[in-house]
Design a protein around this motif. Structure first.
Motif, PDB file in Angstrom:
ATOM      1  N   PHE A 153       0.790  -1.079   0.203  1.00 50.57           N
ATOM      2  CA  PHE A 153      -0.107  -0.036   0.036  1.00 50.57           C
ATOM      3  C   PHE A 153       1.003   1.256   0.027  1.00 50.57           C
ATOM      4  CE2 PHE A 153      -2.261  -3.187   2.627  1.00 50.57           C
ATOM      5  CZ  PHE A 153      -3.201  -3.892   1.734  1.00 50.57           C
ATOM      6  N   SER A 154       0.319   2.337  -0.506  1.00 47.46           N
ATOM      7  CA  SER A 154       1.004   3.613  -0.594  1.00 47.46           C
ATOM      8  C   SER A 154       1.239   4.085   0.764  1.00 47.46           C
ATOM      9  CB  SER A 154       0.191   4.592  -1.372  1.00 47.46           C
ATOM     10  OG  SER A 154      -0.961   4.815  -0.710  1.00 47.46           O
ATOM     11  N   PRO A 155       2.793   4.656   0.946  1.00 47.10           N
ATOM     12  CA  PRO A 155       2.949   5.127   2.413  1.00 47.10           C
ATOM     13  C   PRO A 155       2.112   6.236   2.808  1.00 47.10           C
ATOM     14  CG  PRO A 155       4.922   4.764   1.063  1.00 47.10           C
ATOM     15  CD  PRO A 155       3.733   4.602   0.200  1.00 47.10           C
ATOM     16  N   PRO A 156       1.391   6.210   3.953  1.00 49.72           N
ATOM     17  CA  PRO A 156       0.347   7.251   4.311  1.00 49.72           C
ATOM     18  C   PRO A 156       1.327   8.663   4.525  1.00 49.72           C
ATOM     19  CG  PRO A 156       1.086   5.815   6.326  1.00 49.72           C
ATOM     20  CD  PRO A 156       1.651   5.250   5.039  1.00 49.72           C
ATOM     21  N   ARG A 157       0.652   9.777   4.336  1.00 44.22           N
ATOM     22  CA  ARG A 157       0.928  10.994   4.556  1.00 44.22           C
ATOM     23  C   ARG A 157       0.071  11.505   5.393  1.00 44.22           C
ATOM     24  NH1 ARG A 157       2.354  12.893  -1.778  1.00 44.22           N
ATOM     25  NH2 ARG A 157       4.032  11.297  -2.429  1.00 44.22           N
ATOM     26  N   HIS A 158       0.538  11.405   6.568  1.00 44.67           N
ATOM     27  CA  HIS A 158      -0.305  11.865   7.879  1.00 44.67           C
ATOM     28  C   HIS A 158       0.521  12.829   8.718  1.00 44.67           C
ATOM     29  CE1 HIS A 158      -3.408  11.676  11.101  1.00 44.67           C
ATOM     30  NE2 HIS A 158      -2.401  11.126  11.547  1.00 44.67           N
ATOM     31  N   LYS A 159      -0.274  14.049   9.023  1.00 46.05           N
ATOM     32  CA  LYS A 159       0.208  15.064  10.002  1.00 46.05           C
ATOM     33  C   LYS A 159      -0.934  15.626  10.722  1.00 46.05           C
ATOM     34  CE  LYS A 159       5.041  15.837   7.959  1.00 46.05           C
ATOM     35  NZ  LYS A 159       5.764  17.131   7.488  1.00 46.05           N
ATOM     36  N   GLU A 160      -1.171  15.208  11.817  1.00 48.89           N
ATOM     37  CA  GLU A 160      -2.292  15.984  12.584  1.00 48.89           C
ATOM     38  C   GLU A 160      -1.877  16.829  13.479  1.00 48.89           C
ATOM     39  OE1 GLU A 160      -0.601  12.817  14.982  1.00 48.89           O
ATOM     40  OE2 GLU A 160      -1.526  12.593  12.890  1.00 48.89           O
ATOM     41  N   LYS A 161      -2.647  17.747  13.567  1.00 50.66           N
ATOM     42  CA  LYS A 161      -2.271  18.861  14.636  1.00 50.66           C
ATOM     43  C   LYS A 161      -2.976  18.437  16.050  1.00 50.66           C
ATOM     44  CE  LYS A 161      -2.981  22.375  11.199  1.00 50.66           C
ATOM     45  NZ  LYS A 161      -3.657  23.602  10.629  1.00 50.66           N
ATOM     46  N   ALA A 162      -2.348  19.251  17.019  1.00 50.87           N
ATOM     47  CA  ALA A 162      -2.629  18.934  18.441  1.00 50.87           C
ATOM     48  C   ALA A 162      -4.203  19.276  18.629  1.00 50.87           C
ATOM     49  CB  ALA A 162      -1.606  19.708  19.472  1.00 50.87           C
ATOM     50  N   GLU A 163      -4.536  20.332  18.187  1.00 47.10           N
ATOM     51  CA  GLU A 163      -5.880  20.483  18.304  1.00 47.10           C
ATOM     52  C   GLU A 163      -6.747  19.649  17.777  1.00 47.10           C
ATOM     53  OE1 GLU A 163      -4.371  23.434  15.108  1.00 47.10           O
ATOM     54  OE2 GLU A 163      -3.723  22.694  17.203  1.00 47.10           O
ATOM     55  N   ASP A 164      -6.466  18.970  16.610  1.00 47.53           N
ATOM     56  CA  ASP A 164      -7.203  17.827  15.894  1.00 47.53           C
ATOM     57  C   ASP A 164      -7.381  16.515  16.882  1.00 47.53           C
ATOM     58  OD1 ASP A 164      -7.716  19.535  13.794  1.00 47.53           O
ATOM     59  OD2 ASP A 164      -5.939  18.672  12.762  1.00 47.53           O
ATOM     60  N   VAL A 165      -6.365  16.334  17.299  1.00 48.22           N
ATOM     61  CA  VAL A 165      -6.336  15.264  18.548  1.00 48.22           C
ATOM     62  C   VAL A 165      -7.051  15.469  19.681  1.00 48.22           C
ATOM     63  CG1 VAL A 165      -4.910  13.778  19.983  1.00 48.22           C
ATOM     64  CG2 VAL A 165      -3.990  14.433  17.754  1.00 48.22           C
ATOM     65  N   ASP A 166      -7.315  16.794  20.289  1.00 51.63           N
ATOM     66  CA  ASP A 166      -7.912  17.014  21.502  1.00 51.63           C
ATOM     67  C   ASP A 166      -9.453  17.066  20.962  1.00 51.63           C
ATOM     68  OD1 ASP A 166      -5.568  17.294  22.908  1.00 51.63           O
ATOM     69  OD2 ASP A 166      -5.298  19.379  22.348  1.00 51.63           O
ATOM     70  N   ALA A 167      -9.582  17.232  19.843  1.00 53.87           N
ATOM     71  CA  ALA A 167     -11.047  17.462  19.518  1.00 53.87           C
ATOM     72  C   ALA A 167     -11.719  15.968  19.097  1.00 53.87           C
ATOM     73  CB  ALA A 167     -11.228  18.295  18.053  1.00 53.87           C
ATOM     74  N   VAL A 168     -10.869  15.047  19.161  1.00 53.61           N
ATOM     75  CA  VAL A 168     -11.551  13.850  18.861  1.00 53.61           C
ATOM     76  C   VAL A 168     -12.317  13.155  19.808  1.00 53.61           C
ATOM     77  CG1 VAL A 168     -10.898  11.187  18.361  1.00 53.61           C
ATOM     78  CG2 VAL A 168      -9.768  13.100  17.246  1.00 53.61           C
ATOM     79  N   VAL A 169     -13.430  12.759  19.903  1.00 57.79           N
ATOM     80  CA  VAL A 169     -14.065  12.133  20.884  1.00 57.79           C
ATOM     81  C   VAL A 169     -14.146  10.621  20.639  1.00 57.79           C
ATOM     82  CG1 VAL A 169     -16.550  12.027  22.346  1.00 57.79           C
ATOM     83  CG2 VAL A 169     -15.437  14.249  21.237  1.00 57.79           C
ATOM     84  N   LEU A 170     -13.910   9.852  21.778  1.00 56.93           N
ATOM     85  CA  LEU A 170     -13.911   8.316  21.636  1.00 56.93           C
ATOM     86  C   LEU A 170     -15.227   7.696  22.094  1.00 56.93           C
ATOM     87  CD1 LEU A 170     -10.411   7.481  23.472  1.00 56.93           C
ATOM     88  CD2 LEU A 170     -11.000   7.704  20.849  1.00 56.93           C
TER      89      LEU A 170
END
Length: 1288
Positions: free
Chosen positions: A1019-1036
């Motif tokens: 599979f193609s290598p992922p290009r992923h860079k998330e920001k800290a505010e994006d992580v904090d906004a995730v609701v499990l």
């Protein structure tokens, strides 16, 4: 008395006299016999048991009972006490008073008159019988000069014979001499017929007598021969085999002499062969008698010495092998005994009976091999002559048809009809011979019309060509409904051969045979005309034989993999290729059909069925998948479906009668196509193909309709739809189709009927026993069916996600659940008085529900849904708190009953995580002794510590320093191969696993190295860079949070995590959630599991988190790099869920690659490597793919100990994703003894889902996995690499 009462009394009196007949016969005089009768009560202890005495006693009691009661009342006082001196005085007084009464006098007179009349009637009947016997004696003396006055006896035919002396038999033998006048011989035969056959056959002059009898048969005198045959027939029926064999052999010799003397020939004139000619009629009668004896002798010759049977068989074969010279003209064909036997017994019933038992079959085949092989040669020669002739089929009747046809019998037969009868007889004989190994050893045989000997394969080619050149007329031709046509006989033989593995291998699984069968198909594919007299009737027969051949393992392998069988399109190819190409052209209507009207659809259906026998197996689908047969079948179904809708809609100008006639054929063709598409669901990958056709719902509805009608899957399928239902229910799409079709509702209703209802209309002879098992046997089938449907967590999510429980205030007794959510509400979540009162059998039904809950919770994702949505644990704990009594001396307050024990088991199961050495599940059964249940119950979490086992102390692996040193070296081109060799050495060195730190380094270093290789990055290598505010906004979600709690508890019990592990795991799960959501396709699927994120917890992420000892910063890069490897699509279900790296149709199907790839190959290899386990699954209705999906989805949590889970992840990453398949096979090999045992007790499903896998070590099965790798990697891994674009 009435006539019926008098007859009854006569029978009772006869019974009494028979019972004492020995004593009466021994009496010296009538007076003594009378004394015996008068004192019978004193001398016979059975006197009061005789029915006649019981009858008299009942009559007396009925008539004089009231008189005796009155006398007793007179002789007793008012207080009931006896007035007198004693008991004997009372009896004497009552008796005297009763005998003096008028009633007594009347009873005695009536009884005396009745018995007197009965006795007189018996005496008169006896006198009549004596007179009749005397008249019979006088008649016999008048009609038989040789009768003796001694006695007479009856034979088994109820015909009287008089005893005869040796001198009289000697005189009869002399009078039967051929030199005597005809009348003398006739009178002698009549006298002989009145004598017992046993006396005649045992006399000293029997040899001379037999010679004269046979001479009478040879002479052209019908009266004499008929009398001789009558005597022989009586002798056959009443004499032992050692005597009848002499008669039979003599009869065979006389028939042989007649044939040699008459020199008969087949008729060459139109007049034909008249069987009413005196000499022919006499000959037929003799052979008919022989044939009757041949068919009856098998019932008793096993009780006699083998030499007697051998003599009968040899005399028969000697007669049938007789070669006669023709009559006047040399060109005529001689009429031999075999022709008349074929005319009398065209189906060769005599030979079939002789071949049925091993006792006689051994002798038959030995004699054919040693002396009478010419009989086989003649049979083969008849088949060759019939094949080469242009003679049309002639209608013959079997014995049953002749009896049902009435008394009209033919008397004239042409030569062709006689030849035809012999051909049918020969085919019946050859068909029976081919079924046995010693029979097949008779070949090759010589044939007069062939230069080379005819081998077994040659014979099969000949009989198949008979089908081609002399086909059976179509069923629509009412003038030809012949069950004895050579074509139908050949088909019956081929069917029987297909059912026997060894026989099919020697006869059918040969290149020449398959070439002959497929020659018409290849000709039609090439645009040529098939050399068939009637293609419309012959081609379906070819397809039928091919389907039966493919239904065996050997035949399937031959069709799929043997490429040197056929020549098509100028090159060698496989039989499967030819069949599939022909079927595709029929489906696409590209082939100029050799049939008319609706026959092309029937022909296409027949060849689809051949393909179906291939693609409903994993190995067959593997070969046929590239041809796109499922697409062609789906296109044909859509076309006929639209046409049927048009027919149903009236259109101006169309003839309504034509539409009505077409409709049944169109519906039948539509059902055929649906049935063919449905059978793709027999395998995991086939289910994916079925889902991609868009016909899943229609196929499941069709299957449900057949289930309701109790119809068989197919003529070649030994089991029902159970395995297919289980296979379909493993996926969200499949269980959704089952739900919409009404199957789930019907299953729930059946369950409720068995559990809560009883058959009120059934007559109760004895009360139903109280069930001793937690699940009664009457409910076990429904329980297992529900377990199969809910085995997959995806199915549970599809049926229950967002479905609330009713929790009504009041339930009526007639309220029946109709869904899985209703079952949970009524049987599992029994948390109110209303629910308890709504159950007729509360304890039994609730126990059933808790057992079902235990099986459901064995799947961690299913448990997470139930807990997050319904709060199952809190309900169970509350029930435990309420189930208390006053504390006893031991301090225990919880009542121990079946429900509390079951709840305790479920609570421990869901609260603790671990393999067989890491947690202890409390048993469900009580034990003997003072403390029947020593396991502590609890009403709040955490469970008592006794349920948690301390992990074993890790022992140092001697190769661990070498592995640690190797992991510190720099990587190069050969680093991965060296790492794999070292890893194999570590696993096979002993029982000790690597330490956690070394395993973490190994996984990390291997993933990093593989992610740098373009060959490994599928599979193609992922290009992923998330920001800290994006992580904090995730609701499990609640499910993810509960899954994290389970992971943290497991890590704490293993002592792998630090105190701040919760924060690290939360951050890791949020990063992974963002990462995976960005790689998912937006689907328009209606499936609930496709609407949101991955349905369940990410168990691989939790596993890697624990391997890295809770270091999420180290774990996150490993997971990102792992996502580009092929192994991630299989060992990481959350990663492949609706992934952009998977083909769009596969991603939208909701079926995970671990199911249609890994589980598919597990089933395929299981059949080849562990056939007993494969058979166990088939018989249980469960599928290996379902339990594999269960194991692999939750990464073996709760099934294996932690070290083995680590080895599973490391093995699949280092050695390749195909080791996931080999790991499952190793587990099945490890569990094989338990699986076979549990199958017999119908516990296979529950055992596999609930029980941990004890004693499994990767080090013990690595060599087995390596063997599998060498055999199957080229197939398995190659197909896995196409996971991004699976061929469909």
């Amino acid at each position: 008395m009435s006539a019926e009462d008098q007859e009854q009394l006569q029978a009772l009196l006869k019974q009494l006299l028979r019972s004492i007949s020995d004593r009466l016969s021994a009496a010296p005089s009538p007076q003594s016999a009378e004394e015996i009768l008068l004192h019978l009560e004193e001398t016979d202890r059975n006197f009061h048991n005789y029915e006649f005495v019981k009858y008299l006693r009942h009559d007396v009691e009925t008539s004089l009972g009231s008189v005796v009661d009155e006398e007793i009342r007179k002789l007793t006082g008012k207080d009931g006490q006896h007035i007198g001196s004693g008991h004997d005085t009372l009896i004497h007084s009552v008796t005297s008073g009763s005998r003096a009464s008028a009633q007594y006098q009347q009873v005695t007179q009536t009884l005396k008159a009745t018995v007197t009349a009965v006795v007189e009637s018996l005496v008169s009947r006896f006198e009549e019988d004596q007179l009749r016997k005397e008249e019979m004696h006088q008649w016999e003396r008048q009609h038989n000069n040789y009768a003796d006055d001694c006695s007479d006896s009856d034979s088994s035919f109820n015909q009287s014979y008089a005893f005869i002396r040796q001198e009289q038999l000697q005189a009869l033998a002399e009078k039967l001499d051929a030199s005597q006048p005809k009348e003398v011989r006739r009178e002698a035969l009549r006298a002989l017929s009145c004598a017992p056959p046993s006396d005649v056959l045992s006399c000293e002059s029997w040899a001379h007598l037999r010679q004269n009898l046979c001479a009478a048969l040879i002479k052209p005198d019908t009266d004499l021969s008929d009398l001789v045959l009558q005597f022989f027939a009586r002798s056959f029926s009443s004499s032992p085999l050692n005597v009848t064999r002499e008669i039979y052999t003599s009869l065979a010799k006389s028939v042989e002499s007649i044939f040699l003397s008459l020199k008969l020939s087949l008729p060459s004139v139109p007049a034909g062969f008249d069987i009413n000619r005196p000499e022919i009629s006499s000959l037929l009668k003799q052979m008919r008698l022989m044939n009757d004896f041949q068919k009856e002798v098998t019932a008793f010759w096993i009780r006699h010495p083998e030499k007697h049977m051998e003599e009968i068989i040899e005399s028969t074969f000697s007669l049938l092998c007789l070669r006669c010279e023709p009559g006047s003209q040399a060109q005529e064909t001689a009429l031999e005994p075999i022709y008349l036997l074929a005319l009398l017994d065209v189906e060769a019933t005599w030979f079939k009976k002789w071949m049925h038992g091993s006792y006689s079959r051994t002798v038959v085949l030995r004699l054919l091999q040693s002396k009478y092989k010419s009989l086989m040669e003649a049979s083969v020669q008849q088949c060759i002559l019939y094949l080469e002739s242009s003679q049309p089929s002639t209608h013959l009747q079997s014995e049953e048809e002749q009896h049902s046809a009435g008394s009209d019998q033919r008397s004239v037969y042409t030569a062709k009809e006689l030849q035809y009868a012999l051909v049918v007889h020969s085919l019946c004989v050859l068909g029976k011979v081919l079924l046995y190994s010693n029979g097949r050893k008779l070949f090759p045989v010589t044939a007069r019309s062939r230069k080379e000997p005819v081998s077994l394969t040659d014979l099969l080619v000949i009989v198949i060509n008979i089908i081609y050149q002399h086909p059976e007329p179509l069923c629509t031709d009412t003038l030809h409904t012949d069950s004895l046509s050579p074509s139908s006989l050949v088909m019956s033989t081929l069917w029987m051969i297909c059912e026997r593995t060894e026989c099919a291998d020697e006869c059918l699984h040969q290149t020449a045979v398959i070439e002959t069968l497929l020659a018409p198909v290849i000709a039609l594919l090439g645009g040529n005309q098939a050399r068939l007299k009637s293609p419309e009737s012959t081609l379906p027969l070819i397809a039928d034989v091919l389907a039966r051949m493919v239904n065996t393992d050997r035949g399937l392998a031959l069709f799929l993999y043997e490429r040197n069988l056929l020549v098509a399109y100028g090159e060698r190819t496989s039989a499967a290729y030819v069949v599939v190409q022909f079927t595709l052209k029929l489906l696409d209507e590209e082939l100029s059909s050799p049939c008319e009207a609706d026959a092309p659809r029937a022909l296409c259906g027949a060849f689809i069925f051949v393909c179906r026998q291939m693609y409903n197996t994993c190995e067959g689908l593997q070969v046929l998948r590239p041809y796109g047969l499922h697409k062609a079948a789906a296109a044909a179904w859509r076309k006929i479906s639209s046409l049927s809708e048009r027919v149903l809609t009236p259109v101006p100008g169309n003839n309504p009668e034509t539409s009505t006639q077409e409709m049944p054929h169109m519906l039948m063709w539509e059902e055929t196509l649906l049935d063919s598409l449905l059978n793709f669901a027999a395998t995991p990958k086939g289910l994916l193909l079925l889902q991609q056709t868009g016909a899943m719902q229609e196929c499941i509805s069709y299957m449900f309709s057949r289930l309701n009608k109790k119809l068989q899957v197919s003529r070649c399928e030994k089991f029902g739809y159970g395995v297919m239902v289980t296979q379909v229910a493993a996926t969200a799409a499949g269980v959704a189709a089952l739900h919409r079709s009404g199957f789930v509702r019907a299953l729930v209703l059946e369950l409720w009927s068995a559990l809560e209802c009883s058959s009120e209309d059934a007559r109760v002879v004895c009360p139903k026993p109280t069930p001793m098992d937690p699940i009664d046997r009457t409910c076990l089938k429904s329980f297992l069916s529900l377990v199969n449907v809910l085995s997959s967590s995806q199915s549970v999510w599809q049926l229950l996600d967002g479905q609330p429980l009713a929790n009504k205030i009041e339930y009526t007794l007639r309220e029946v659940p109709s869904s899985v959510a209703d079952v949970i509400d009524r049987l599992i979540a029994v948390n109110s008085t209303a629910k308890i009162h709504a159950l007729f059998h509360y304890e039994q039904s609730h126990t059933f529900g808790l057992r079902l809950l235990s099986v459901l919770c064995s799947s961690l994702d299913s448990f997470l849904l139930l807990e997050s949505q319904y709060g199952i644990c809190s309900m169970l704990l509350q029930s435990q708190r309420e189930n208390v009594a006053d504390q006893d001396a031991s301090g225990r307050s919880c009542i121990v009953d079946s429900l509390s024990v079951e709840r305790n088991h479920v609570l421990v199961r869901v609260a603790l995580v671990g393999g067989p050495s890491e947690r202890r599940l409390p048993p469900r059964a009580l034990q003997e002794g003072d403390d029947p249940y020593p396991w502590p119950m609890f009403s709040s979490f955490p469970p008592p510590s006794c349920y948690t086992l301390d992990p074993p102390n890790p022992q140092h692996n001697p190769l661990e320093p070498e592995m640690s040193a190797f992991l510190t070296t720099k990587t190069d081109e050969n680093w991965m191969e060296t790492c794999r060799r070292l890893y194999r050495r570590v696993l096979t060195s002993g029982q000790n696993a690597l330490s956690g730190a070394v395993l973490a380094d190994l996984v990390e270093k291997a993933v990093v190295h593989l992610s740098k290789s373009s060959a490994e990055c599928v599979f193609s290598p992922p290009r992923h860079k998330e920001k800290a505010e994006d992580v904090d906004a995730v609701v499990l979600s609640a499910v993810e949070i509960l899954g994290m709690d389970i992971c943290l508890r497991y890590g704490a019990s293993l002592k792998l995590l630090q105190e701040d592990a919760h924060r690290g795991l939360t951050l890791l799960m949020k990063h992974v959630k963002i990462f995976l959501s960005q790689q998912r396709v937006q689907t328009s699927s209606q499936l609930l599991v496709q609407h949101e994120d991955y349905p369940g917890h990410d168990w691989l992420t939790s596993t890697v988190f624990l391997i890295m000892a809770g270091d999420w910063l180290r774990c996150w890069p490993v997971l990102v790099k792992l996502s580009s490897l092929l192994s991630s699509a299989l060992i990481w279900p959350a990663r492949s869920h609706a992934s952009v790296d998977v083909a769009v149709q596969a991603a939208e199907s909701g079926i995970p690659p671990v199911y249609w790839s890994t589980a598919h190959y597990v089933e395929m290899l299981l059949k080849a490597e562990l056939p007993l386990v494969h058979s166990a699954f088939r018989m249980s209705g469960f599928t290996p793919s379902q339990i594999c999906l269960h194991w692999l989805t939750q990464c073996f949590w709760n099934f294996l100990d932690w070290p083995e889970i680590c080895h599973y992840v490391c093995t699949c990453v280092l050695l390749g994703p195909d080791y996931q398949v080999y790991t499952c096979l190793a587990l099945f090999k490890h569990l094989q003894p338990d699986l076979l045992q549990r199958t017999q007790s119908r516990e296979l499903q529950v055992f596999l889902k609930e029980e941990p896998i004890k004693g499994f070590k990767f080090c013990n099965y690595l060599e087995f996995m390596e063997v599998l790798e060498r055999r199957y990697r080229s197939i398995v891994l190659t197909d896995m690499k196409s996971i991004g674009s699976p061929a469909d």
